[in-house]
Design an enzyme around this catalytic site. Sequence first.
Site, short mmCIF file in Angstrom:
data_model
loop_
_atom_site.label_atom_id
_atom_site.label_comp_id
_atom_site.label_asym_id
_atom_site.label_seq_id
_atom_site.Cartn_x
_atom_site.Cartn_y
_atom_site.Cartn_z
N ASN A 182 0.82 -1.27 0.03
CA ASN A 182 -0.08 -0.03 0.04
C ASN A 182 0.80 1.45 -0.08
OD1 ASN A 182 -2.69 1.44 0.54
ND2 ASN A 182 -1.44 2.08 2.29
N ASP A 201 -0.24 -6.69 4.57
CA ASP A 201 -0.72 -5.59 5.38
C ASP A 201 -1.78 -4.75 4.61
OD1 ASP A 201 -0.03 -3.71 7.70
OD2 ASP A 201 0.35 -2.38 6.15
N GLU A 231 -4.37 -8.79 6.25
CA GLU A 231 -5.08 -8.18 7.31
C GLU A 231 -6.01 -7.31 6.57
OE1 GLU A 231 -4.11 -4.17 9.87
OE2 GLU A 231 -3.70 -4.38 7.91
#
Length: 687
Positions: free
Chosen positions: A318, A463, A506
């Site tokens: 990200n 993540d 996640e």
Amino acid sequence: MHPLPPLSPPILALCVGLFAMSVQAEPAVHIRLDGQPLQPTWEPLSDDRFAAELDLQPGQLVLGTNDGESQPLEPFQRHELDDRSRFDFRITESGRYRLLVQTGEEANLRLLPIRQKGVATETACRPWNGEALDVPVAGVFADGQRLRDGYSGQTAVVHDGRISLTPAPDSGGLLLLEADGAAPEPIHDWRNANVYFVLTDRFANGDPGNDRSYGREPDGEEEIGTFHGGDLKGLTGKLDYLAELGISALWISAPYEQIHGWVGGGDKGDFRHYAYHGYYALDFTQLDANMGSEDDLRELIAQAHARGIRVLFDVVLNHAGYSTLADMQRYDFGALRDGMAQYLPQQWTQWQPESFENLHAYHNLIDYQHPAWANWWGRNWVRAGIADYPAPPSVLVDPLKGSLAFLPDFRTESEAAVGLPEFLRHKQPTRAVERDGYRVRDYLSEWLSFWVREFGVDGFRADTVKHVEPAAWAQLRQQADQARRDWSRANPDDPFAGEPFWMVGEVFGHGPETSDYTANGFDALINFGFQDEVAGQASDCLRKAENSYAHYAGLLAGNLGHNFMSYASSHDTSLFFAGHQDLQRQRDLASALLLSPGAVQIYYGDESARPFGPTGSDPLQGTRSDMNWNEHGKPEIAALIAHWQRLGQFRARHPAIGAGSHRQLSEQPYAFVRERGDDRVIVVQGR
């Protein structure tokens, strides 16, 4: 997930609105039943997470605004929440419900039925006074079969479909019944995984010589956000300890190279925040020097594999790490405002604020509109809202292109070919090589899959999954799968050669239910629901987990490709022990978690009651304290660890615990059976 960074004047106006939305008190969710407003009492679970219990009669329940477009509310499911949301749910019978609401930039809600048809609203725990437990086992184990209690080692023979044993005094009234005698080697099943999550820097220091890499220094104060010295060599030295806990996979914080300097920590800029946790990447192709050498990584993975432990990397698609004074000076990107150089020492990272300033004040020295910011990642790589870089939208409006905690957001959705970021062209060492026609996500996938191909990394914990396009995750998985096959061919003698790659994601707030993410590279998602809905109650007694255990096992049985990973403590939410301060409850947490269907995750120190650490103005930092090795010799902590070891080893012997069917056998004593093929166990608790 990530702490708030310091803000510079040029981007302050952009961020103020986002920050105001993310800092809230109690949730302002309008609740109406047949048009009548309800005003629940909210229980704070953390700074931005709240719970309320509702006694509801049959009728039409509406959550949110009256004016919004109606959406059906699905029990147990996570629903995104903003000021335009409206959710409708028909209550068909009287019952008690638990409403979970998260405020802030990832606002959401979930409605959980507490009372189900035929199930009492309250489940009482019953005191166990040390008596023997008489357990029905017919249909699971035959008369004349000798069973063993995996906790105490006692044995008894089944007679008339029953067995009687007295639990060990320190077991909490627990019996772990298995067939006595030699058992076949258990077949690995990720639905029965016992994953140990470590922030490497805070775990064990195997090489003090790398503690101050890149000029990183302790702050001489509480050391809230500094590097503490833990490294890969330290992890290798603790593998026997992990094996004794029955660990099947070790999830380590991202070990690749992080930003070298610090940013102001917390809302108040009251501590130096370095990237000790691995979420502020600088160069995905190199190990961070604080973590150790590539030989250290090879040794860790080889030694882990020899003990039946797989190694997972935390990975981030990200965002990149923040810019810091240290990196600006070292890699010659960005610029100071005119005349500001005189306020900096020779080594910029040693800058100190004036007595009336905090650590955010260094931004006043920097010209964020200078064209020299092109020498950093560049506008084609990230959204950052500085110079000519595109500004990210609100993450509430666009979770894919929005910026989390104002981190530079990778443009993974872009189809445009890009060259290497300018600073990486000149950085040494690096393995980053310019590729013709590569998009941003092509570089990131290549860089991350390198660790699989070269070192045999067994899987990824991904993540911030919801903030990256599913196609980018699917691409990463495809390349990691190929890299895994390449590594297996090159290392045919490794115990795990030929074993498939594994990836868990996640998706903040997601529960155990199925989702479309499994079609885009994920074998499992983290189950946030266990911490909120199960851990606290089930650590009173296991019978309080019965509905959840049955629900979890049913989800797995209904879809053999489905999995989830439950946890009770984490670096991004809370420490279970910090919230309870009760060693007995911490012991019973082991039973609740390690006997749960699906994969489970221990956060380092759950097994030893690791205490909450210094935290400053960022409450998450206290969840990342140093492993409490110096307390392991205390009798009460040693006994706690031994309890977690017995439960973990029992789980490791029996894939049925995580991957099998679930059926309650009796109410008093509370007992259930888990079965997977020929593997079957009965768990009993006299409480």
